[in-house]
Design an enzyme around this catalytic site. Structure first.
Site, mmCIF file in Angstrom:
data_model
loop_
_atom_site.group_PDB
_atom_site.id
_atom_site.type_symbol
_atom_site.label_atom_id
_atom_site.label_comp_id
_atom_site.label_asym_id
_atom_site.label_seq_id
_atom_site.Cartn_x
_atom_site.Cartn_y
_atom_site.Cartn_z
ATOM 1 N N SER A 134 0.837 -1.197 0.000
ATOM 2 C CA SER A 134 0.000 0.000 0.000
ATOM 3 C C SER A 134 0.880 1.258 0.000
ATOM 4 C CB SER A 134 -0.960 -0.050 1.197
ATOM 5 O OG SER A 134 -1.996 0.883 1.061
ATOM 6 N N HIS A 170 -4.698 -1.751 -3.911
ATOM 7 C CA HIS A 170 -6.053 -2.176 -3.502
ATOM 8 C C HIS A 170 -7.056 -1.934 -4.635
ATOM 9 C CE1 HIS A 170 -4.110 -2.462 0.303
ATOM 10 N NE2 HIS A 170 -3.989 -1.154 0.452
#
Length: 245
Positions: A134, A170
């Site tokens: 991330s 994501h």
């Protein structure tokens, strides 16, 4: 042991819930050790939790996960002060530097304040494998999409730019990610880039994407490039790693 060329493993995965520990190291992290050429000894991982505010419990979880997996884990923190007088030595002793998720905007600001942008570029050139999830993926690129400023995602465009691309994370699990990533590339606010579904990683040698890998079946990676005022999105089928779920 350094990697044969500058190597980055940028992911939307790497850890998962453990059976006897809060977290366990998932196949993407273990593949990072393979990229580093580790053989015949315990791998060494240095965890960098800056994006999450250097939370003690997350550090403890990573150390527990490392012990369970036969991995030697160290950590590098900046709050309330650096935990070492020589960050380059601590980070450079690792086979894999793993940067956790959280606020990529805060991470970049704090890293630059402490000169870590320079340190990471030199470690990358020396062959220390740089990786993360991330925020720990976006940071190596020019930029991407972030919730650093609130629940409505915004662009971040001041990444370390070791890799000359945008990065989307994501991509399949957070509804705002894909359309904003595409819009920012269509308008030129971000350059062309690569995105990952949860559980997928991108492997770069020097600045070239050489493969996508996955620890979860059915997930994908994507190349997104500007095209006639819009974008074209191309799915990249990742190679499934051993022990994938």
């Amino acid at each position: 042991m350094p990697a044969p060329s500058p190597t980055i493993l940028a992911t939307s995965g790497g850890t998962r819930s453990g059976a006897r520990t809060a977290l366990e190291l998932a196949p993407l992290v273990h593949y990072g050790f393979e990229l580093a050429g580790v053989s015949g000894r315990r791998p060494k991982l240095c965890y960098v939790p800056t994006a999450g505010g250097d939370q003690d419990y997350r550090i403890a979880w990573l150390h527990d996960a490392g012990r369970a997996a036969g991995v030697d884990v160290t950590h590098f923190t900046l709050f309330p002060m650096p935990n070492t007088a020589d960050p380059a030595a601590l980070l450079g002793d690792a086979d894999l530097v793993w940067v956790g998720g959280g606020s990529v905007a805060n991470l970049l600001a704090v890293w630059r304040l402490h000169g870590l942008d320079v340190v990471f570029r030199e470690l990358w050139r020396q062959g220390v494998v740089l990786g993360g999830v991330s925020a720990g993926s976006i940071c190596w690129h020019i930029g991407g999409t972030t919730d650093s400023f609130g629940p409505d995602l915004r662009p971040v465009t001041d990444g370390l730019a070791l890799l000359p691309y945008a990065n989307g994370v994501h991509y399949d699990s957070e509804a705002q990610r894909r359309p904003l990533f595409q819009r920012l590339i269509a308008t030129g606010e971000l350059p062309e880039g690569y995105a990952t579904d949860d559980g997928v990683g991108l492997v770069y040698r020097d600045t070239r994407l050489v493969e996508a890998v996955s620890e979860v079946r059915g997930k994908g990676a994507y190349r997104v490039a500007p095209d006639a005022g819009g974008v074209v999105e191309e799915r990249i089928e990742p190679r499934l790693l051993p022990a994938a779920s």
